[in-house]
Write a protein that holds these residues in place. Structure first.
Motif, PDB file in Angstrom:
ATOM      1  N   SER A   1      -5.733   5.454  -0.983  1.00 57.00           N
ATOM      2  CA  SER A   1      -4.785   5.873  -2.017  1.00 57.00           C
ATOM      3  C   SER A   1      -3.558   6.538  -1.399  1.00 57.00           C
ATOM      4  O   SER A   1      -2.548   6.718  -2.052  1.00 57.00           O
ATOM      5  N   LEU A   2      -3.641   6.898  -0.116  1.00 57.13           N
ATOM      6  CA  LEU A   2      -2.483   7.457   0.584  1.00 57.13           C
ATOM      7  C   LEU A   2      -1.702   6.369   1.325  1.00 57.13           C
ATOM      8  O   LEU A   2      -0.792   6.670   2.094  1.00 57.13           O
TER       9      LEU A   2
ATOM     10  N   LEU B   1      -0.946  15.613   4.049  1.00 50.43           N
ATOM     11  CA  LEU B   1      -1.499  14.253   3.976  1.00 50.43           C
ATOM     12  C   LEU B   1      -0.846  13.463   2.839  1.00 50.43           C
ATOM     13  O   LEU B   1      -0.719  12.244   2.909  1.00 50.43           O
ATOM     14  N   GLY B   2      -0.417  14.186   1.800  1.00 55.20           N
ATOM     15  CA  GLY B   2       0.262  13.527   0.690  1.00 55.20           C
ATOM     16  C   GLY B   2       1.558  12.854   1.098  1.00 55.20           C
ATOM     17  O   GLY B   2       2.056  11.967   0.408  1.00 55.20           O
TER      18      GLY B   2
ATOM     19  N   ALA C   1       1.221   4.083  -2.917  1.00 53.21           N
ATOM     20  CA  ALA C   1       0.881   5.492  -2.714  1.00 53.21           C
ATOM     21  C   ALA C   1       2.025   6.419  -3.121  1.00 53.21           C
ATOM     22  O   ALA C   1       1.811   7.604  -3.366  1.00 53.21           O
TER      23      ALA C   1
ATOM     24  N   ARG D   1      -2.382  10.193  13.812  1.00 58.68           N
ATOM     25  CA  ARG D   1      -2.173  10.699  12.453  1.00 58.68           C
ATOM     26  C   ARG D   1      -3.102   9.984  11.460  1.00 58.68           C
ATOM     27  O   ARG D   1      -3.647  10.595  10.545  1.00 58.68           O
TER      28      ARG D   1
ATOM     29  N   LEU E   1       4.614   5.603  13.521  1.00 60.56           N
ATOM     30  CA  LEU E   1       4.614   6.205  14.853  1.00 60.56           C
ATOM     31  C   LEU E   1       5.456   7.486  14.930  1.00 60.56           C
ATOM     32  O   LEU E   1       5.668   8.028  15.999  1.00 60.56           O
ATOM     33  N   ALA E   2       5.937   7.949  13.781  1.00 60.12           N
ATOM     34  CA  ALA E   2       6.839   9.097  13.818  1.00 60.12           C
ATOM     35  C   ALA E   2       6.140  10.368  13.351  1.00 60.12           C
ATOM     36  O   ALA E   2       5.033  10.329  12.825  1.00 60.12           O
ATOM     37  N   ALA E   3       6.809  11.491  13.554  1.00 58.53           N
ATOM     38  CA  ALA E   3       6.295  12.759  13.052  1.00 58.53           C
ATOM     39  C   ALA E   3       6.899  13.007  11.674  1.00 58.53           C
ATOM     40  O   ALA E   3       7.834  12.316  11.260  1.00 58.53           O
ATOM     41  N   GLU E   4       6.351  13.997  10.957  1.00 60.26           N
ATOM     42  CA  GLU E   4       6.888  14.306   9.646  1.00 60.26           C
ATOM     43  C   GLU E   4       8.322  14.841   9.794  1.00 60.26           C
ATOM     44  O   GLU E   4       8.633  15.511  10.766  1.00 60.26           O
TER      45      GLU E   4
ATOM     46  N   LEU F   1       8.392  18.305   5.331  1.00 62.05           N
ATOM     47  CA  LEU F   1       7.978  19.709   5.390  1.00 62.05           C
ATOM     48  C   LEU F   1       8.479  20.464   4.159  1.00 62.05           C
ATOM     49  O   LEU F   1       7.735  21.241   3.547  1.00 62.05           O
TER      50      LEU F   1
ATOM     51  N   ILE G   1       5.834   8.867   5.942  1.00 59.36           N
ATOM     52  CA  ILE G   1       6.011   9.079   7.378  1.00 59.36           C
ATOM     53  C   ILE G   1       5.811   7.744   8.091  1.00 59.36           C
ATOM     54  O   ILE G   1       4.755   7.132   7.958  1.00 59.36           O
TER      55      ILE G   1
ATOM     56  N   GLN H   1       2.702  13.550  -2.853  1.00 64.04           N
ATOM     57  CA  GLN H   1       2.942  12.107  -2.779  1.00 64.04           C
ATOM     58  C   GLN H   1       4.171  11.706  -3.594  1.00 64.04           C
ATOM     59  O   GLN H   1       4.640  10.582  -3.473  1.00 64.04           O
TER      60      GLN H   1
ATOM     61  N   ARG I   1       0.799  -1.220   0.000  1.00 66.35           N
ATOM     62  CA  ARG I   1       0.000   0.000   0.000  1.00 66.35           C
ATOM     63  C   ARG I   1       0.838   1.280   0.000  1.00 66.35           C
ATOM     64  O   ARG I   1       0.570   2.216  -0.749  1.00 66.35           O
ATOM     65  N   ARG I   2       1.824   1.316   0.870  1.00 66.59           N
ATOM     66  CA  ARG I   2       2.625   2.542   0.983  1.00 66.59           C
ATOM     67  C   ARG I   2       3.448   2.769  -0.282  1.00 66.59           C
ATOM     68  O   ARG I   2       3.600   3.909  -0.748  1.00 66.59           O
TER      69      ARG I   2
ATOM     70  N   THR J   1       1.852  11.063   3.727  1.00 65.84           N
ATOM     71  CA  THR J   1       1.525   9.906   4.570  1.00 65.84           C
ATOM     72  C   THR J   1       2.354   8.661   4.230  1.00 65.84           C
ATOM     73  O   THR J   1       2.870   8.013   5.136  1.00 65.84           O
ATOM     74  N   PRO J   2       2.495   8.313   2.943  1.00 65.46           N
ATOM     75  CA  PRO J   2       3.253   7.087   2.660  1.00 65.46           C
ATOM     76  C   PRO J   2       4.745   7.187   2.980  1.00 65.46           C
ATOM     77  O   PRO J   2       5.449   6.187   2.879  1.00 65.46           O
TER      78      PRO J   2
END
Lengths: 280, 344
Positions: free
Chosen positions: B238-239, A115-116, A91, B224, A124-127, A132, A121, A171, A87-88, A118-119
């Protein structure tokens, strides 16, 4: 034989440089057949627009290409079957902008674009700083820097569409799937958004160009921006080829049951609806 | 820039918890000075290095009677508020709350069944209560979801809540029947039903603690993912997310927390809706902010509500569920009126 069949891929053969290669795609839900035996190849860096009357299966096809809807047949993205991608990973390769994306109340433009990432990050971590930076870069490219802290729900339709694109571009995907990207926009903003997509496609690097598959209702607009057009009707591929071969009065009359006149434009055929002759 | 949990708000939340803790310990039939309370806590925390200013009797009141009760209030409040925030994200519904979804009623039915039917020995029954509450709560949330989703085309914010109300009424009906049929336990169950933080030493706190830890860790780790879910299932997929799996995990965690809280404290409504919404209004709408802050402010809110419950009619106690409903019901109307377009 319909127009465009000459450029159709051979059944079973996969074009070597295809970004997207779909063979024998079929989708049935209950007794309804939404798609049947659809074959397409989309070259890297190409723009393919999918047209067809309501219920032709355009959105369904996009969802199959995105790997979001199970289908018979096979979809390969850059040579890998889309169903075998994690999945990741999927994405990071494919970004989809839905026809009418949900606008979460209270979410800022920056958070939505983030949100883009997401795949990228870890769960359990931050961005990271790189995430950024990627989002800032995308927002700057789409001329959204001034709107960063605004709530998404307060933006105009054209601005929102740019933010949806920003999320998709964040993404870092190589395949951009757009479902009716202009349906909520007036004609000026339609042109702005499509020019922008075309620009983004062109500015993708040479070895990693952005490939675009979009569905569209407005046929003239479709013809002006696409390299090739796929006409679906009743879930089947009825024509695939350059705009001039697909946007013909005959094909549109047959499959849209529409009376149109097709005239030559600067960038492709222009489709003009014509009223039926009055009864005497 | 990106929505982040500001340290400022975490600090405010921690201060609120500490204030609730000290106030809850200081006020009661025997008033203690807050300074003495703090000194006594430090005395115990440092293993006696700092001398306490309290008499042996006051120290016993503080550590054996009030502290377990206040800590229980903090835990229950944290769990209910966190679960409420979690349900709101999972169902993409700002009105979702353990009480309004029927989850608490389902848990109550499960627990009541164990109390009145008394299966097993007196030793195993207390351990069975949380389990039975969890089973009842899961059945209720599944029922509410299926009922609310049955007319998927017409599913709206309110449909889900109406389904929850129906499920809650159904659970309450069976519960009342069970109570009537076993009237010897009616007093015991009745006081528990209205929500009460009565404790016998540290027993209830220790019983609740493991559930509180599991629920908090699972829900906070997925904060999150809840933001991603807010854009819709297809987009979330899709993400790179697995929406159904995330949703199931979160519903299980929130339901476990709710059931455990109900098992020890009965039906305390509205905490799960007041606290996350108040947080949303002041600190931001990202679940990365809402969930951790709901945990802190939920804890403080319920400990203070309990203080009210046992002081306004002293020496009598009013059920804490009455206090939370008194503040929660008007708040609910405000939320209902300000709810904007919500995703199906």
């Amino acid at each position: 034989m319909t127009a465009g069949e000459a450029t159709a891929p051979e059944p079973g053969a996969t074009a070597p440089d295809a970004m997207v290669s779909a063979r024998g795609i079929g989708v049935r839900i209950g007794a309804a057949t939404l798609l049947s035996e659809v074959d397409i190849d989309v070259a890297a860096g190409e723009w393919l627009t999918v047209i067809g009357p309501n219920g032709a299966g355009k959105s369904t096809l996009l969802r199959v290409l995105a790997g979001l809807l199970p289908a018979t047949g096979e979809v390969r993205i850059d040579g890998t079957p889309v169903t075998s991608l994690r999945r990741r990973d999927r994405a990071r390769q494919i970004a989809l902008v839905a026809q009418d994306p949900v606008v979460p109340p209270g979410m800022s433009v920056f958070d939505y674009a983030m949100l883009g990432r997401t795949p990228y990050i870890p769960p359990l971590a931050a961005e990271s700083a790189a995430d950024l930076a990627a989002v800032r870069d995308v927002l700057a490219r789409l001329d959204l820097t001034g709107l960063t802290d605004r709530e998404l729900s307060t933006l105009s339709g054209g601005e929102r569409q740019r933010v949806f694109l920003a999320r998709a571009l964040a993404q870092g995907a190589r395949l951009l799937l757009l479902d009716e990207p202009t349906s909520a926009l007036d004609i000026g903003h339609q042109q702005d958004v499509l020019e922008l997509v075309d620009e983004l496609r062109a500015t993708g690097s040479d070895d990693d160009p952005l490939t675009v598959v979009a569905t569209m209702h407005d046929l003239s607009v479709a013809g002006e921006y696409a390299d090739r057009i796929l006409l679906l009707a009743g879930g089947r591929r009825v024509a695939l080829g350059p705009p001039a071969e697909v946007l013909t009065e005959d094909l549109l009359a047959t499959h849209y049951r529409a009376r149109v006149r097709v005239v030559d434009g600067d960038h492709g055929p222009l489709v003009v609806p014509v009223r039926r002759a009055r009864r005497p | 820039m990106t929505s982040r949990l500001r340290l400022r708000w975490v600090a405010v939340g921690v201060v609120a918890v500490l204030v609730a803790l000290v106030a809850g310990l200081a006020f009661g039939p025997v008033s203690l000075s807050p300074v003495d309370v703090v000194t006594d806590l430090v005395h115990h925390l440092t293993g006696g290095a700092v001398p306490t200013g309290l008499s042996a009797r006051d120290d016993a009141i503080l550590t054996q009677l009030r502290l377990p009760r206040v800590v229980l209030g903090l835990l229950v409040g944290a769990l209910l508020a966190l679960s409420g925030g979690c349900y709101q994200g999972v169902f993409r519904n700002p009105l979702a709350d353990p009480y309004l979804l029927g989850v608490a009623a389902g848990a109550g039915l499960g627990a009541t069944a164990v109390i009145v039917l008394r299966p097993g020995s007196t030793v195993t029954a207390p351990l069975l209560i949380p389990l039975a509450a969890f089973v009842g709560a899961l059945a209720a949330v599944a029922g509410t979801y299926l009922l609310g989703a049955a007319g998927a085309r017409f599913r709206s914010t309110v449909t889900l809540i109406l389904a929850g109300v129906a499920i809650a009424a159904f659970c309450t009906a069976i519960q009342t029947y069970l109570l009537q049929a076993h009237s010897d336990t009616i007093q015991e169950v009745y006081s528990w039903l209205l929500g009460q933080l009565t404790v016998s030493g540290w027993h209830e706190v220790l019983m609740l603690l493991p559930y509180a830890v599991v629920t908090s860790v699972v829900v906070l780790s997925q904060r999150r993912a809840l933001d991603v879910l807010s854009v819709g299932d297809e987009e979330a997929a899709s993400l790179g997310l697995h929406p159904q799996r995330v949703r199931l995990l979160l519903v299980l965690a929130a339901t476990l927390g709710t059931a455990a809280a109900v098992a020890v404290s009965g039906l305390i409504g509205f905490v799960g809706i007041i606290v996350p919404h108040a947080v949303r209004l002041v600190a931001g709408s990202s679940y990365r902010i809402i969930l951790p802050l709901s945990l802190l402010f939920g804890a403080a809110f319920l400990a203070l509500a309990d203080l009210l419950a046992r002081t306004v009619q002293a020496p009598a106690e009013i059920p804490i569920g009455v206090v939370t409903a008194f503040f929660g019901a008007p708040f609910f109307v405000v939320v209902l009126r300000t709810t904007r377009r919500v995703a199906p």
